[in-house]
Design a protein around this motif. Structure first.
Motif, short mmCIF file in Angstrom:
data_model
loop_
_atom_site.label_atom_id
_atom_site.label_comp_id
_atom_site.label_asym_id
_atom_site.label_seq_id
_atom_site.Cartn_x
_atom_site.Cartn_y
_atom_site.Cartn_z
N ILE A 108 0.85 -1.20 0.00
CA ILE A 108 0.00 0.00 0.00
C ILE A 108 0.88 1.25 0.00
O ILE A 108 0.82 2.09 0.90
N PRO A 141 1.25 3.94 -2.46
CA PRO A 141 0.93 5.30 -2.93
C PRO A 141 0.15 6.13 -1.94
O PRO A 141 -0.69 5.61 -1.21
N GLN A 142 0.45 7.43 -1.95
CA GLN A 142 -0.45 8.39 -1.31
C GLN A 142 -1.14 9.13 -2.44
O GLN A 142 -2.09 8.64 -3.00
N CYS A 143 -0.64 10.32 -2.81
CA CYS A 143 -1.30 10.98 -3.94
C CYS A 143 -1.13 10.16 -5.20
O CYS A 143 -2.00 10.16 -6.07
N GLY A 144 -0.01 9.45 -5.33
CA GLY A 144 0.16 8.53 -6.45
C GLY A 144 0.87 9.11 -7.66
O GLY A 144 1.26 8.38 -8.56
N TYR A 145 1.06 10.41 -7.68
CA TYR A 145 1.53 11.05 -8.91
C TYR A 145 2.94 10.60 -9.30
O TYR A 145 3.24 10.40 -10.46
N CYS A 146 3.80 10.44 -8.31
CA CYS A 146 5.19 10.07 -8.61
C CYS A 146 5.34 8.58 -8.84
O CYS A 146 6.40 8.13 -9.26
N LEU A 168 -5.65 14.82 -6.90
CA LEU A 168 -4.57 15.79 -6.82
C LEU A 168 -3.22 15.07 -6.72
O LEU A 168 -3.07 14.17 -5.89
N MET A 206 -6.12 13.88 -2.10
CA MET A 206 -4.79 14.36 -2.49
C MET A 206 -3.70 13.46 -1.93
O MET A 206 -2.55 13.88 -1.82
N GLY A 207 -4.09 12.25 -1.57
CA GLY A 207 -3.11 11.31 -1.04
C GLY A 207 -3.35 10.98 0.41
O GLY A 207 -2.85 9.98 0.93
N ARG A 246 6.96 13.76 -3.15
CA ARG A 246 6.67 14.81 -2.18
C ARG A 246 5.84 14.28 -1.02
O ARG A 246 5.94 14.80 0.10
N CYS A 247 5.00 13.29 -1.27
CA CYS A 247 4.26 12.70 -0.16
C CYS A 247 5.21 11.90 0.74
O CYS A 247 4.83 11.46 1.81
N ALA A 248 6.43 11.72 0.25
CA ALA A 248 7.49 11.06 1.02
C ALA A 248 7.11 9.65 1.44
O ALA A 248 7.19 9.28 2.60
N LEU A 275 -6.03 2.43 -4.73
CA LEU A 275 -4.71 1.78 -4.81
C LEU A 275 -4.42 1.23 -6.21
O LEU A 275 -3.36 1.49 -6.79
N LYS A 279 -3.68 3.73 -8.87
CA LYS A 279 -2.40 4.41 -8.68
C LYS A 279 -1.23 3.47 -8.96
O LYS A 279 -0.11 3.93 -9.16
N PHE A 324 -5.47 12.27 -12.72
CA PHE A 324 -5.07 13.57 -12.19
C PHE A 324 -5.50 14.71 -13.11
O PHE A 324 -5.80 14.49 -14.28
N PRO A 339 4.25 5.97 -10.76
CA PRO A 339 4.67 5.26 -11.99
C PRO A 339 6.16 5.41 -12.25
O PRO A 339 6.84 4.43 -12.60
N PHE A 383 -1.11 19.69 -0.04
CA PHE A 383 -0.25 20.35 0.97
C PHE A 383 -0.60 21.81 1.17
O PHE A 383 0.22 22.58 1.68
N ARG A 438 -6.26 1.11 0.36
CA ARG A 438 -6.87 2.33 -0.19
C ARG A 438 -7.77 1.98 -1.37
O ARG A 438 -7.42 1.13 -2.19
#
Ligand code: FES
Ligand code: FES
Lengths: 155, 725
Positions: free
Chosen positions: A94, A96-101, B396, B82-83, A133-135, B213, B216, B223, A103, B400, B210
């Motif tokens: 599990i 991903p957070q925002c998921g953008y990075c 998003l 947004m995560g 960024r969500c680290a 999940l 993502k 997005f 891939p 933040f 999630r």
């Protein structure tokens, strides 16, 4: 100019300016949106794809260089319905957070595992240098080890 | 995927459903902005770090839920994802009261056209806590509505019905929710039924994966940056690089005839270009010469001279006893100063929007944390009524706080109107870094006097900061005179040790020449760094163990007991030891309470090649009821590393009038190699309702690291980013 290459197992020919970053070819002309724009300057890794199995930052890779190459994006990582071990590990941890990075990280990891099937933590630190960024790094590290384990069992 | 087709399809079924539901959309649309007392309480709630009520519809289940023929339940969330995991928490809550398997619930972002609009924002770590009661009630009511209709259809008494996983059964006949809905022309909304006991919930409290999940992991196009409308063109806007630039005029002659250029768009406050591809738009943008009015060439020294305790307007935000007079003494006063730099959001997905404006309608697909405000701003600028504008929020790529201001939606809309086609427009990374709404820099002066017993007799925290809240368009001017001090800037700035006889906190407000605003956890990061580092200095001066030193000075009330509980839990779990450990490492400790959620952290640090290495973090948190314990852990892990990143690496500067750096790398951030190899999260649940999660764990981390570094090196690092000499 016309450029022809293999992408996710299919031959594609696109008409584009030769200096267009391959990222825009992938996202806007081929409508594969899994490869992300983060910086456009090879500084974040969000746009990572494979060119002949090597991790490449597609925002800084001119489209004409793709001619005749074999390209894989996140959409081509799974085989049919079967997720790639890296994706499977990401799912199980599990991550991903925002998921953008994500891939970009998964593509970078998949390429790493082809070179170093069982990376140490130091190997991971040295080779996975994308930005999240969500680290989510803590879970990513666990997922990379898990992916290596899944992959070795599968083989 | 073509969003337009998808959108149209959804739009139609949604409209159909709303008609059936006989919902007065107009009335609901007003709730956000017109019911000012609620709205004001919401802000006051945030201010006082108490519960912030949800501002929006809480009474109309059909606005929230749509049941499809194949028995899927679409939950239209007015909060954006947004995560932070909000969609998952909402699905869990809804599934339990709706009596369906969670797999049947599909959470989507509510468009403004759906009428389900959050009147405030997604932020402040309030999404789950503020919707906890309303969503349970809405889902329970929806379930009763479905049962009532089923009873009508089946001709039986509602008491004779049982429900399991979206199937309503009388003695021998069954109907799915989807089958019931097909028969319903108009809903009767009954009184809210009794809610289930939380202990009977199947999903709430479980660490389920999630709901987003899979999307993502496969790279689904979810997005704002991925949004596509058919026949879409690409826009670019020329943005200034210097602080304080005002647009004067533009020479666009070189750009006009460039390949792919469809139109150069000149507005009163910006110039943009629309082209057939991203590349063409970017190239044309570079060929436009803009004249800017730049009144002053700012340097970092100018900013640093402004951010000084003693400058600007002071507001006393906390006062107990006679701290000021005691601390005015000539002798025996311990003083220290701390600083934090300008911080960038640096969220991975750039800001942007896809807009389509016709003669009387506007559609905007966008990553926004302020759906209602985005709509209002677009409508105002276009001269439309708000009902003519539909904002479709997307997932998003990080929020933040950066998406609490969306003027780029207006620019996309104006460019679309100029060409009569959909236009996609987003920032490049340099524009992101130079046009951010930054975390303001801060300066802190702390003073204290120790009593004969080695405990604190008097303590004072002075913080000077750029604006957080007042820099933001979410909160109109009316608030400034009411509140005075910028409550965002002093979040975390109050002294949390209530047994100290005399204490005081003062916030010095400074208006900076560039935009400063909400950044995850607002003032908490810097304020806690200062106060909790200072607490460590005081404990050392007093010759006391810093954990016990804190425990001894926390007041005995419910909030105090929760704080003591997390402090004890973290110290015990980490096997806390003061001083350098045998393996050459040292531990550091800090704690904070934010938005009613106390957090304590123990870090284990080593110095490797004269660099600070964080090896392990133990984090005890009491977020109240954890709707999804795994997501609480995930938020803690991320917040800890993001806090480390800000505390150890990140720093924007001003040089030659410009904010710099403008790219990742030079804007140094925590990467994989910097992340602790061990993060141990201990969850305590001190209340029976969910509290804040997304921001509180950012509080203690920087001070905890600095405190450990002092034990290892004797260097007291009082400035972020922490740098060894
Ligand atoms: S977008 Fe290519 S490295 Fe950042
Ligand atoms: S998951 Fe959000 S940037 Fe990595």
């Amino acid at each position: 100019m016309k450029i022809t290459f293999q992408i996710n197992g299919t031959a594609q020919t696109v008409e584009t300016d030769e200096n267009t970053p391959l990222l825009w070819v992938i996202r806007d002309l081929l409508d594969l949106k899994g490869t992300k724009f983060g910086c456009g300057k090879a500084a974040c890794g969000a746009c990572t794809i494979h060119v002949n199995g090597e991790a490449v930052r597609s925002c800084s890779y001119a489209a004409n260089l793709a001619a005749g190459q074999n390209i894989t994006t996140i959409e081509g990582l799974a085989v049919g319905d079967e997720l790639h071990p890296v994706q499977q590990a990401w799912l199980e941890e599990i991550v991903p957070q925002c998921g953008y990075c994500q891939p970009g990280f998964m593509m970078a990891t998949a390429a790493l595992l082809e070179k170093i099937p069982n990376p140490t933590d130091d190997d991971i630190d040295a080779n996975i240098v994308n930005v999240c960024r969500c680290a989510t790094y803590y879970r990513m590290r666990k997922a990379i080890h898990r992916a290596a384990a899944i992959k070795s069992v599968n083989q | 995927m073509d969003h337009s087709a998808e959108q149209d399809k959804k739009g139609k079924s949604r409209r159909g459903f709303l008609v059936k539901a006989a919902v007065g959309v107009g009335v609901l649309l007003g709730t956000g902005y017109l019911t000012r007392p609620v709205w004001r309480r919401s802000i006051a709630g945030m201010v006082n770090t108490a519960d912030a009520p949800y501002v929006g519809d809480t009474k109309t289940p059909p606005l929230w839920f749509e049941v499809t023929a194949d028995n899927e339940i679409i939950l239209r969330s007015p909060k954006v994802e947004m995560g932070q995991g909000t969609f998952t928490g909402l699905a869990q809550i809804a599934a339990d009261e709706l009596e369906v398997a969670i797999g049947r619930i599909k959470v989507v972002h509510a468009s403004t056209a759906s009428g389900n609009i959050d009147g405030f924002s997604t932020g402040g770590s309030t999404s789950i806590s503020s919707l906890w009661m309303p969503l349970r009630e809405l889902a329970a009511t929806m379930r009763e509505m479905l049962k009532n209709e089923a009873a009508n259809i089946l001709g039986v008494d509602v008491a004779a019905l049982s429900v399991a996983d979206g199937v309503i059964t009388a003695s021998e006949r069954s109907l799915t929710y989807g089958e019931v809905v097909k028969e319903v022309k108009e809903w009767d909304i009954p009184a809210v039924p009794p809610l289930k006991d939380v202990s009977t919930y199947r999903y709430v409290g479980q660490p389920i994966p999630r709901v987003d999940l899979k999307d993502k992991v496969i790279g689904a196009p979810i997005f704002g940056m991925d949004a596509v409308l058919s026949d879409m063109l690409y826009g670019a806007v020329v943005r200034p690089t210097a602080i304080g630039s005002k647009y004067v005029s533009a020479d666009t002659s070189r750009a006009e005839g460039m390949p792919g250029v469809v139109k150069v768009v000149k507005e009163k406050d910006f110039v943009g270009v629309v082209a057939t591809s991203q590349m063409a738009a970017d190239n044309a943008k570079k060929a436009i010469d803009v004249t800017w009015d730049i009144p002053k060439t700012w340097e970092l020294s100018d900013i640093e001279a402004m951010i000084q305790v003693g400058q600007g307007t002071p507001y006393v935000i906390q006062k107990e006893g006679r701290a000021a007079s005691i601390l005015a003494a000539e002798e025996g006063i311990i003083t220290a100063e701390y600083k934090s730099p300008i911080g960038a959001h640096a969220q991975m997905e750039p800001n942007g929007a896809v807009a389509h404006v016709t003669a009387d309608q506007a559609t905007v697909l966008i990553s926004t944390q302020v759906v209602g405000l985005t709509r209002k701003e677009v409508a105002d600028r276009l001269g439309f009524d708000q009902e003519q504008v539909n904002i479709q929020p997307t997932y998003l790529g990080g929020g933040f706080g950066r998406r609490l201001h969306t003027p780029h939606a207006i620019q996309a809309a104006l460019m679309s109107r100029a060409v009569g086609k959909p236009v996609k427009y987003f920032f490049d990374r340099k524009e992101e870094f130079q046009n951010d709404t930054f975390r303001p820099p801060t300066h802190h002066v702390l003073k204290a006097k120790l009593g004969a017993d080695g405990l604190i007799e008097a303590m004072e925290h002075n913080v000077s900061s750029g604006d957080v809240m007042f820099g933001s368009p979410i909160l109109p001017g009316i608030l400034e005179p009411i509140v005075g001090a910028d409550v965002g800037a002093w979040r975390g700035g109050m002294i949390q040790y209530g047994k100290i006889p005399h204490y005081r906190a003062v916030s010095w407000r400074v208006k900076l020449p560039f935009a400063t605003s909400w950044w995850r956890s607002l003032g908490l990061l810097a304020n806690t760094f200062a106060i909790e580092s200072f607490m460590d200095e005081l404990a050392i001066q007093a010759g006391k163990d810093p954990v016990q030193f804190r425990l001894d000075q926390i007041q005995d009330d419910p909030a105090g007991r929760r704080l003591q509980a997390v402090i004890t839990a973290a110290a015990t779990r980490a096997n806390w030891q003061d001083g350098v450990l045998p393996n050459g490492r040292a531990m550091g400790f800090a704690a904070s309470t934010d938005a009613n959620t106390p957090v304590a952290q123990v870090v284990e640090v080593a110095i490797v090649d004269n660099e600070i290495k964080v090896l392990k973090v133990t984090c005890a948190i009491d977020p109240g009821l954890a709707v999804n314990p795994d997501q609480v852990r995930s938020q803690c892990e991320g917040a800890i590393i993001m806090g480390m990143s800000a505390g150890m690496f990140e720093k924007m500067i001003v040089r030659n009038g410009e904010l710099q750096p403008t790219i990742y790398g030079p804007y140094q951030m925590a990467l994989m190699r910097d992340a602790p190899r061990e993060i141990d999260v201990v969850l305590l649940a001190g209340t029976d309702a969910p509290g804040a999660v997304g921001e509180p764990p950012l509080g203690p981390i920087v001070a905890a690291i600095a405190n450990a570094v002092f034990r290892l090196t004797g260097q007291r690092l009082r400035e972020m980013p922490l740098t060894l000499v």
